[in-house]
Design a protein around this motif. Structure first.
Motif, PDB file in Angstrom:
ATOM      1  N   TRP A  13       6.880 -34.645  34.303  1.00 46.32           N
ATOM      2  CA  TRP A  13       7.237 -33.240  34.105  1.00 46.32           C
ATOM      3  C   TRP A  13       8.568 -33.142  33.354  1.00 46.32           C
ATOM      4  O   TRP A  13       8.751 -32.270  32.507  1.00 46.32           O
ATOM      5  N   LEU A  14       9.490 -34.036  33.721  1.00 45.91           N
ATOM      6  CA  LEU A  14      10.785 -34.007  33.026  1.00 45.91           C
ATOM      7  C   LEU A  14      10.615 -34.348  31.540  1.00 45.91           C
ATOM      8  O   LEU A  14      11.259 -33.741  30.673  1.00 45.91           O
ATOM      9  N   VAL A  15       9.740 -35.304  31.264  1.00 45.55           N
ATOM     10  CA  VAL A  15       9.502 -35.667  29.864  1.00 45.55           C
ATOM     11  C   VAL A  15       8.863 -34.484  29.131  1.00 45.55           C
ATOM     12  O   VAL A  15       9.276 -34.125  28.013  1.00 45.55           O
ATOM     13  N   ASP A  16       7.877 -33.863  29.756  1.00 46.94           N
ATOM     14  CA  ASP A  16       7.235 -32.700  29.136  1.00 46.94           C
ATOM     15  C   ASP A  16       8.234 -31.566  28.947  1.00 46.94           C
ATOM     16  O   ASP A  16       8.214 -30.867  27.929  1.00 46.94           O
ATOM     17  N   THR A  30       9.817 -26.926  37.706  1.00 44.83           N
ATOM     18  CA  THR A  30      10.802 -27.857  37.137  1.00 44.83           C
ATOM     19  C   THR A  30      12.065 -27.118  36.719  1.00 44.83           C
ATOM     20  O   THR A  30      13.189 -27.544  37.024  1.00 44.83           O
ATOM     21  N   GLU A  31      11.879 -26.007  36.013  1.00 44.52           N
ATOM     22  CA  GLU A  31      13.052 -25.271  35.538  1.00 44.52           C
ATOM     23  C   GLU A  31      13.842 -24.706  36.709  1.00 44.52           C
ATOM     24  O   GLU A  31      15.081 -24.702  36.699  1.00 44.52           O
ATOM     25  N   SER A  32      13.120 -24.241  37.718  1.00 44.59           N
ATOM     26  CA  SER A  32      13.798 -23.717  38.898  1.00 44.59           C
ATOM     27  C   SER A  32      14.616 -24.827  39.574  1.00 44.59           C
ATOM     28  O   SER A  32      15.758 -24.634  39.969  1.00 44.59           O
ATOM     29  N   HIS A  33      14.000 -26.006  39.657  1.00 44.73           N
ATOM     30  CA  HIS A  33      14.685 -27.141  40.280  1.00 44.73           C
ATOM     31  C   HIS A  33      15.941 -27.507  39.485  1.00 44.73           C
ATOM     32  O   HIS A  33      17.014 -27.739  40.054  1.00 44.73           O
ATOM     33  N   LEU A  34      15.805 -27.551  38.173  1.00 47.30           N
ATOM     34  CA  LEU A  34      16.959 -27.927  37.354  1.00 47.30           C
ATOM     35  C   LEU A  34      18.055 -26.861  37.437  1.00 47.30           C
ATOM     36  O   LEU A  34      19.245 -27.185  37.463  1.00 47.30           O
ATOM     37  N   ARG A  35      17.626 -25.603  37.486  1.00 44.70           N
ATOM     38  CA  ARG A  35      18.627 -24.522  37.591  1.00 44.70           C
ATOM     39  C   ARG A  35      19.382 -24.588  38.918  1.00 44.70           C
ATOM     40  O   ARG A  35      20.497 -24.097  39.031  1.00 44.70           O
ATOM     41  N   SER A  36      18.745 -25.221  39.910  1.00 43.56           N
ATOM     42  CA  SER A  36      19.397 -25.303  41.220  1.00 43.56           C
ATOM     43  C   SER A  36      20.590 -26.251  41.192  1.00 43.56           C
ATOM     44  O   SER A  36      21.364 -26.315  42.144  1.00 43.56           O
ATOM     45  N   GLY A  37      20.718 -27.009  40.086  1.00 45.84           N
ATOM     46  CA  GLY A  37      21.864 -27.903  39.952  1.00 45.84           C
ATOM     47  C   GLY A  37      21.652 -29.262  40.575  1.00 45.84           C
ATOM     48  O   GLY A  37      22.594 -29.846  41.109  1.00 45.84           O
ATOM     49  N   CYS A  38      20.426 -29.770  40.495  1.00 50.17           N
ATOM     50  CA  CYS A  38      20.138 -31.092  41.064  1.00 50.17           C
ATOM     51  C   CYS A  38      20.808 -32.161  40.190  1.00 50.17           C
ATOM     52  O   CYS A  38      20.348 -32.443  39.075  1.00 50.17           O
ATOM     53  N   ALA A  39      21.851 -32.755  40.708  1.00 49.82           N
ATOM     54  CA  ALA A  39      22.612 -33.722  39.911  1.00 49.82           C
ATOM     55  C   ALA A  39      21.788 -34.964  39.537  1.00 49.82           C
ATOM     56  O   ALA A  39      21.847 -35.410  38.390  1.00 49.82           O
ATOM     57  N   PRO A  40      21.009 -35.544  40.467  1.00 48.61           N
ATOM     58  CA  PRO A  40      20.222 -36.719  40.069  1.00 48.61           C
ATOM     59  C   PRO A  40      19.233 -36.410  38.948  1.00 48.61           C
ATOM     60  O   PRO A  40      19.023 -37.225  38.052  1.00 48.61           O
TER      61      PRO A  40
END
Lengths: 207, 196
Positions: A13-16, A30-40
């Motif tokens: 999903w990250l690659v896509d 995925t975008e929601s997760h990234l917006r949450s500020g997941c550092a890893p």
């Protein structure tokens, strides 16, 4: 937000996402997760980007072989000029050369077999030369001074002829190695085992 | 699912390998020196060429860098970073060549210092080192993965999935998942070193 209680997006999903082809609920998640500020995941995306930029840029061009060889030779010449000794390279001494004998301790394989045994320092090199398909495989084992079945050895062996490497094999932990497909000719074997360097000046592989 | 970044490495980190090479060089092991030269020659060469040097000048830089290396390895404080040190040394030597050009030009034609006579940004050296690392890691992930990733990301323009499917004898529907698996392998092969 804690990263221990969430599900990270799959790598695909990250690659896509990176390639702009992620769609539907996966994109939203995925975008929601990234917006949450997941550092890893941010770090993984950055690493992914670096990887793909490097893949897209292609491999580095090789330096001309002549220049590489010149660089390799610098070591010996510099050490000689400085009067420093290179790690001693021991000439192996042939103590056994039996045609058609089987080095059963090394392996069992079909084909014509010649067994040879060399010593260098406190080490032994027990080899079988096995004729296969017009060439010869050297199946061998370096044995240490101590008869320790749990010893873990490290090193490698190369076969040279006419100034170039034609076969190379790392040592397995038990000292075994295989040099495959030597054509009839005269070879030098050079190797190292646990910091001890050795050389078999002449190994004649018969037709 | 696997926590990002938690992939374990199947082999010793490249930094540990480089440190071992340096130690063996200092112990008088010529084989270790040759491995170091073969591993990093493409990087040294690429740094010199990136500065716009000719083959002849790049060859001079290449030789100078390895002469410096063989003499200065004992003074290297972080043996595991020998690759970065070689790249910076190559860049400095390339600059010396370029400055030589510029001095000649000023003397002869009064041409000012060229724009490229500035320090190469560290990110340019980093990008070259990334290419070397990724190239080495790609060689470990298998031929099929290597070909797929190069088709998808190196070819310009990117071939269609139909073309890739034909070239790799792979169903179109498998290309996406396979690509992700291959990138996962590549990521694992690169390991922690790539985070630095």
């Amino acid at each position: 937000m804690s990263n221990t209680d969430i599900r990270h997006p799959r790598l695909r999903w990250l690659v896509d996402h990176r390639d702009g082809v992620l769609a539907g609920p996966r994109r939203d998640a995925t975008e929601s997760h990234l917006r949450s500020g997941c550092a890893p995941c941010e770090a993984r995306l950055l690493r992914l980007e670096r990887m793909l930029v490097a893949v897209a840029a292609g491999p580095l061009p090789a330096a001309p072989a002549r220049e590489v060889r010149a660089g390799e030779r610098l070591y010996a010449s510099t050490h000689r000029a400085a009067g420093l000794a290179l790690a001693a390279e021991l000439d192996a001494v042939l103590v056994l050369d039996q045609g058609a004998a089987l080095a059963a301790s090394v392996r069992a394989a079909p084909g014509d077999v010649r067994r040879m045994l060399w010593t260098f320092g406190e080490w032994e090199l027990d080899a079988s030369l096995i004729a296969r398909n017009g060439g010869v495989d050297v199946v061998a084992q370096v044995l240490g001074p101590e008869d320790d079945p749990d010893a873990v050895l490290a090193g490698k062996v190369t076969a040279w002829t006419a100034g170039r490497t034609v076969a190379e094999s790392p040592l397995r932990a038990d000292g075994r190695f295989t040099l495959r497909g030597l054509r009839p000719g005269v070879y030098a074997l050079r190797g190292s085992v646990d910091g001890t360097r050795f050389r078999i000046p002449e190994l004649v592989v018969d037709a | 699912m696997t926590e990002p970044g938690s992939a374990t490495r199947s082999r010793a980190a490249a930094g540990e390998r480089d440190a071992a090479w340096v130690r063996r060089c200092l112990d008088g092991d010529e084989d270790a020196w040759c491995e170091l030269v073969r591993c990093y020659s493409p990087l040294v060469w690429a740094v010199a060429r990136k500065r716009g040097l000719s083959d002849a000048d790049a060859a001079d830089v290449h030789g100078t860098v390895w002469r410096i290396a063989v003499q200065d390895l004992t003074r290297l404080r972080k043996a595991e970073s020998v690759g970065g040190w070689l790249a910076r040394t190559a860049d400095l030597q390339a600059l010396r060549v370029i400055r030589g050009y510029c001095i000649q030009r000023r003397a002869l034609d009064r041409i000012p210092v060229r724009e490229e006579d500035k320090e190469q940004p560290s990110d340019v050296l980093g990008a070259l080192e990334d290419r070397r690392r990724v190239g080495a890691a790609l060689a470990q992930v298998g031929d099929r993965c290597q070909r797929l990733l190069r088709l998808l990301y190196f070819q310009n323009p990117t071939p269609s999935y139909a073309h890739i499917s034909g070239a790799l004898d792979m169903p179109i529907g498998s290309i996406g998942p396979t690509r992700a698996r291959c990138l996962g392998r590549l990521e694992q092969e690169l390991g922690r070193d790539f985070d630095e």
